[in-house]
Design a protein around this motif. Sequence first.
Motif, PDB file in Angstrom:
ATOM      1  N   GLU A 108       0.809  -1.207  -0.009  1.00  0.00           N
ATOM      2  CA  GLU A 108      -0.035  -0.060  -0.108  1.00  0.00           C
ATOM      3  C   GLU A 108       0.970   1.156   0.042  1.00  0.00           C
ATOM      4  O   GLU A 108       0.579   2.161  -0.634  1.00  0.00           O
ATOM      5  CB  GLU A 108      -0.788  -0.082   1.296  1.00  0.00           C
ATOM      6  N   PHE A 109       1.842   1.159   0.828  1.00  0.00           N
ATOM      7  CA  PHE A 109       2.812   2.158   0.846  1.00  0.00           C
ATOM      8  C   PHE A 109       3.591   2.704  -0.552  1.00  0.00           C
ATOM      9  O   PHE A 109       3.692   3.684  -0.870  1.00  0.00           O
ATOM     10  CB  PHE A 109       3.857   2.106   1.882  1.00  0.00           C
ATOM     11  N   SER A 110       3.628   1.512  -1.325  1.00  0.00           N
ATOM     12  CA  SER A 110       4.636   1.643  -2.243  1.00  0.00           C
ATOM     13  C   SER A 110       3.395   2.271  -3.394  1.00  0.00           C
ATOM     14  O   SER A 110       3.963   3.085  -4.432  1.00  0.00           O
ATOM     15  CB  SER A 110       4.957   0.224  -2.780  1.00  0.00           C
ATOM     16  N   ILE A 111       2.482   1.681  -3.419  1.00  0.00           N
ATOM     17  CA  ILE A 111       1.427   2.277  -4.189  1.00  0.00           C
ATOM     18  C   ILE A 111       0.892   3.817  -3.986  1.00  0.00           C
ATOM     19  O   ILE A 111       0.953   4.431  -4.984  1.00  0.00           O
ATOM     20  CB  ILE A 111       0.109   1.523  -4.398  1.00  0.00           C
ATOM     21  N   LYS A 113       3.314   5.807  -3.046  1.00  0.00           N
ATOM     22  CA  LYS A 113       4.337   6.555  -3.366  1.00  0.00           C
ATOM     23  C   LYS A 113       4.724   6.393  -5.172  1.00  0.00           C
ATOM     24  O   LYS A 113       5.597   6.902  -5.474  1.00  0.00           O
ATOM     25  CB  LYS A 113       5.524   5.809  -2.627  1.00  0.00           C
ATOM     26  N   ASN A 114       3.564   5.763  -5.495  1.00  0.00           N
ATOM     27  CA  ASN A 114       3.774   5.536  -7.142  1.00  0.00           C
ATOM     28  C   ASN A 114       4.951   4.809  -7.544  1.00  0.00           C
ATOM     29  O   ASN A 114       5.676   5.075  -8.452  1.00  0.00           O
ATOM     30  CB  ASN A 114       3.757   6.885  -7.929  1.00  0.00           C
ATOM     31  N   ALA A 115       5.365   3.852  -6.741  1.00  0.00           N
ATOM     32  CA  ALA A 115       6.675   3.055  -6.945  1.00  0.00           C
ATOM     33  C   ALA A 115       6.205   1.689  -8.113  1.00  0.00           C
ATOM     34  O   ALA A 115       5.321   1.359  -8.163  1.00  0.00           O
ATOM     35  CB  ALA A 115       7.212   2.298  -5.843  1.00  0.00           C
ATOM     36  N   SER A 116       7.293   1.711  -8.831  1.00  0.00           N
ATOM     37  CA  SER A 116       7.011   0.527  -9.903  1.00  0.00           C
ATOM     38  C   SER A 116       7.675  -0.743  -9.388  1.00  0.00           C
ATOM     39  O   SER A 116       7.483  -1.730  -9.920  1.00  0.00           O
ATOM     40  CB  SER A 116       7.857   0.829 -11.265  1.00  0.00           C
ATOM     41  N   ASP A 117       8.793  -0.584  -8.530  1.00  0.00           N
ATOM     42  CA  ASP A 117       9.507  -1.844  -8.024  1.00  0.00           C
ATOM     43  C   ASP A 117       9.668  -1.688  -6.564  1.00  0.00           C
ATOM     44  O   ASP A 117      10.209  -0.561  -5.953  1.00  0.00           O
ATOM     45  CB  ASP A 117      10.748  -2.176  -8.671  1.00  0.00           C
ATOM     46  N   ILE A 118       9.677  -2.826  -5.773  1.00  0.00           N
ATOM     47  CA  ILE A 118       9.987  -2.853  -4.333  1.00  0.00           C
ATOM     48  C   ILE A 118      11.408  -3.708  -4.296  1.00  0.00           C
ATOM     49  O   ILE A 118      11.300  -4.852  -4.679  1.00  0.00           O
ATOM     50  CB  ILE A 118       8.975  -3.571  -3.394  1.00  0.00           C
ATOM     51  N   HIS A 119      12.590  -3.195  -3.849  1.00  0.00           N
ATOM     52  CA  HIS A 119      13.749  -4.027  -3.649  1.00  0.00           C
ATOM     53  C   HIS A 119      13.970  -4.334  -2.100  1.00  0.00           C
ATOM     54  O   HIS A 119      14.226  -3.297  -1.427  1.00  0.00           O
ATOM     55  CB  HIS A 119      14.842  -2.816  -4.149  1.00  0.00           C
ATOM     56  N   ILE A 120      13.936  -5.494  -1.846  1.00  0.00           N
ATOM     57  CA  ILE A 120      14.172  -6.162  -0.410  1.00  0.00           C
ATOM     58  C   ILE A 120      15.469  -6.526  -0.703  1.00  0.00           C
ATOM     59  O   ILE A 120      15.589  -7.921  -0.984  1.00  0.00           O
ATOM     60  CB  ILE A 120      13.055  -6.980  -0.019  1.00  0.00           C
ATOM     61  N   GLU A 121      16.528  -6.046   0.199  1.00  0.00           N
ATOM     62  CA  GLU A 121      17.863  -6.542  -0.075  1.00  0.00           C
ATOM     63  C   GLU A 121      18.642  -6.870   1.293  1.00  0.00           C
ATOM     64  O   GLU A 121      18.529  -5.916   2.236  1.00  0.00           O
ATOM     65  CB  GLU A 121      18.728  -5.371  -0.854  1.00  0.00           C
ATOM     66  N   THR A 122      19.325  -7.812   1.360  1.00  0.00           N
ATOM     67  CA  THR A 122      20.176  -8.263   2.642  1.00  0.00           C
ATOM     68  C   THR A 122      21.391  -7.662   2.529  1.00  0.00           C
ATOM     69  O   THR A 122      22.207  -7.685   1.496  1.00  0.00           O
ATOM     70  CB  THR A 122      20.182  -9.803   2.815  1.00  0.00           C
ATOM     71  N   GLN A 123      21.965  -6.841   3.440  1.00  0.00           N
ATOM     72  CA  GLN A 123      23.147  -6.300   3.910  1.00  0.00           C
ATOM     73  C   GLN A 123      23.981  -7.172   4.851  1.00  0.00           C
ATOM     74  O   GLN A 123      23.245  -8.326   5.354  1.00  0.00           O
ATOM     75  CB  GLN A 123      23.021  -5.007   4.354  1.00  0.00           C
ATOM     76  N   LYS A 124      25.070  -6.810   5.313  1.00  0.00           N
ATOM     77  CA  LYS A 124      25.734  -7.746   6.212  1.00  0.00           C
ATOM     78  C   LYS A 124      25.032  -7.964   7.354  1.00  0.00           C
ATOM     79  O   LYS A 124      25.054  -8.880   7.922  1.00  0.00           O
ATOM     80  CB  LYS A 124      27.127  -6.993   6.419  1.00  0.00           C
ATOM     81  N   GLU A 125      24.610  -6.858   7.820  1.00  0.00           N
ATOM     82  CA  GLU A 125      23.719  -6.949   9.231  1.00  0.00           C
ATOM     83  C   GLU A 125      22.535  -6.338   9.452  1.00  0.00           C
ATOM     84  O   GLU A 125      21.902  -6.119  10.293  1.00  0.00           O
ATOM     85  CB  GLU A 125      24.824  -6.148  10.295  1.00  0.00           C
ATOM     86  N   ALA A 126      21.756  -6.142   8.112  1.00  0.00           N
ATOM     87  CA  ALA A 126      20.491  -5.536   8.244  1.00  0.00           C
ATOM     88  C   ALA A 126      19.931  -5.824   6.818  1.00  0.00           C
ATOM     89  O   ALA A 126      20.466  -6.435   5.835  1.00  0.00           O
ATOM     90  CB  ALA A 126      20.624  -3.884   8.190  1.00  0.00           C
ATOM     91  N   LEU A 127      18.454  -5.920   6.976  1.00  0.00           N
ATOM     92  CA  LEU A 127      17.606  -5.777   5.614  1.00  0.00           C
ATOM     93  C   LEU A 127      17.181  -4.517   5.291  1.00  0.00           C
ATOM     94  O   LEU A 127      16.555  -3.710   6.228  1.00  0.00           O
ATOM     95  CB  LEU A 127      16.328  -6.761   6.010  1.00  0.00           C
ATOM     96  N   THR A 128      17.295  -4.038   4.077  1.00  0.00           N
ATOM     97  CA  THR A 128      16.806  -2.653   3.456  1.00  0.00           C
ATOM     98  C   THR A 128      15.819  -2.751   2.581  1.00  0.00           C
ATOM     99  O   THR A 128      15.629  -3.672   1.872  1.00  0.00           O
ATOM    100  CB  THR A 128      17.985  -1.858   3.023  1.00  0.00           C
ATOM    101  N   SER A 198      18.578 -11.151  -2.787  1.00  0.00           N
ATOM    102  CA  SER A 198      17.955  -9.947  -3.161  1.00  0.00           C
ATOM    103  C   SER A 198      16.418 -10.305  -3.884  1.00  0.00           C
ATOM    104  O   SER A 198      16.426 -11.230  -4.758  1.00  0.00           O
ATOM    105  CB  SER A 198      18.904  -9.177  -4.289  1.00  0.00           C
ATOM    106  N   ILE A 199      15.568  -9.557  -3.140  1.00  0.00           N
ATOM    107  CA  ILE A 199      14.049  -9.849  -3.800  1.00  0.00           C
ATOM    108  C   ILE A 199      13.710  -8.489  -4.410  1.00  0.00           C
ATOM    109  O   ILE A 199      13.547  -7.600  -3.657  1.00  0.00           O
ATOM    110  CB  ILE A 199      13.179 -10.350  -2.628  1.00  0.00           C
ATOM    111  N   VAL A 200      13.089  -8.710  -5.758  1.00  0.00           N
ATOM    112  CA  VAL A 200      12.551  -7.665  -6.303  1.00  0.00           C
ATOM    113  C   VAL A 200      10.934  -7.927  -6.828  1.00  0.00           C
ATOM    114  O   VAL A 200      10.760  -8.844  -7.446  1.00  0.00           O
ATOM    115  CB  VAL A 200      13.439  -7.181  -7.594  1.00  0.00           C
ATOM    116  N   VAL A 201      10.079  -7.013  -6.153  1.00  0.00           N
ATOM    117  CA  VAL A 201       8.712  -7.185  -6.331  1.00  0.00           C
ATOM    118  C   VAL A 201       8.335  -6.011  -7.302  1.00  0.00           C
ATOM    119  O   VAL A 201       8.288  -4.814  -7.379  1.00  0.00           O
ATOM    120  CB  VAL A 201       7.989  -7.105  -5.060  1.00  0.00           C
ATOM    121  N   ARG A 202       7.972  -6.567  -8.769  1.00  0.00           N
ATOM    122  CA  ARG A 202       7.549  -5.577  -9.729  1.00  0.00           C
ATOM    123  C   ARG A 202       6.182  -5.516  -9.562  1.00  0.00           C
ATOM    124  O   ARG A 202       5.215  -6.024  -9.609  1.00  0.00           O
ATOM    125  CB  ARG A 202       7.863  -5.986 -11.233  1.00  0.00           C
ATOM    126  N   ILE A 203       5.660  -4.051  -9.400  1.00  0.00           N
ATOM    127  CA  ILE A 203       4.258  -3.788  -9.469  1.00  0.00           C
ATOM    128  C   ILE A 203       3.664  -3.397 -10.743  1.00  0.00           C
ATOM    129  O   ILE A 203       4.194  -2.631 -11.452  1.00  0.00           O
ATOM    130  CB  ILE A 203       3.905  -2.390  -8.386  1.00  0.00           C
TER     131      ILE A 203
END
Length: 463
Positions: A108-111, A113-128, A198-203
Amino acid sequence: MSVLNKYIIDYNLINEFDVNELKAYGFAPIQKDDFLIRVVQTHHADLRYLSQHYALPLQLITIEPKELFFLLDQHTLKQKIYDNALKSIGISDYTSSYINDFLLYLIEFSIVKNASDIHIETQKEALTIRLRIDGLLQQFFRFEWEFYPVISSVIKLLSSMDITQKRISQNGRFSKKIGSHEMYDFRVSVMPTINGESIVVRILDKKSVNTQLESLGFEKSILNTLKTSISIAQGLILVTGPTGSGKTTTLYSILKELNSINKKIITIEDPVEYHIENIQQIAVNSEINLGFSEILRDVLRQDPDVIMIGEIRDISSLKIAIQASLTGHLVLATLHANDSVSTINRLLDLEAEPFLIASTLKAILSQRLVLKLCESCKESILGEYQPKGCEKCNLTGYQNRSMINEIFVIDEQIASMIIQQKEMAQMLEYAKNKGFKTLFENGVQKVEQGITTLQEVYKVTRF
């Protein structure tokens, strides 16, 4: 990069205050433990209001005012996302309301914001979590790394993937109804990385299918030329440009223009992202050796009037596209090329015979997308509009995108030049004498109209 991107923001702390007062006083609490409160402040912050609220010592981090506004924007929805993520860490029940609510609020937040893609990415010590908005990636959330296995598994389950497999790439899709809104479709790509996945969700925005040609931002003369070009019964029309230049949206809009009960239209796509009524759509499947070339051969037996090819990728698919356009079909296709004139060289590189190009190619539309200046905050400096940045445009100064394009029509003279293999410069000079405008020239028109900036035009036309 914003200093805020390094911290996991506790939005529950922000919700303890009136957000308008936080903006007025120029600060926001972002983290709290047993020893201190971590607070971001602007250069002119008034912390007296905050010191009355907390007894613990304050650790102050100075940021720009626009970064504070970015942090506080949509804070209620951000708090719901943060809270459900926190409650989901470590759960083994992937049907839990917390993780499912997290995903719904994130989408809902992504929509919003009119986002086209959601990028869920693992870093060394965090998830962004970053969102691509108008072609630009911005980080919106940072969570504990332990949240990653939960969100990864839930998305894989929704997308019919193997949740036990984390060492290979996987692709899938799912649909969800968001609030009281319509059903949305999502395409998912999961790829292993050294820190996890790395997870990419295309809206998949269905508005792309329903966009009229008139609303794409074509200059009137280009629009009229394009409509004339697609009204022919047979021939090859190409839409060219790099990845992310809006070629697919343009093709869908052309199909919408052509779509009628009296025409059989077949598309060959990789993959089929949007379903269009009354059009037969075929998905490429390389796993069973069902590529563009293989499908094209059989499509010709289906008696189509119009064939749309997602992309001409090789010599074989080009030859069949040319053959189809020679035998009474209108063929629409995309091709990677720098501009419309150089597309002819690209076709020659793919071993197309000059006389076949001359006899089948009818028009080449080349396009780019430029960022549009935000109407709420753009400012005029020395007679030229410049980006400033506000909450509506996520402080970028730009909101949405506009198309710049050129259309190169293959008339008898150009066809003769192609057969004689004349220099591209000669073709361009002839076309300009006939009124042809280049991508750059169309971009400058958009600058003069206050739609975009010269910097944006240079960025997408410099090659």
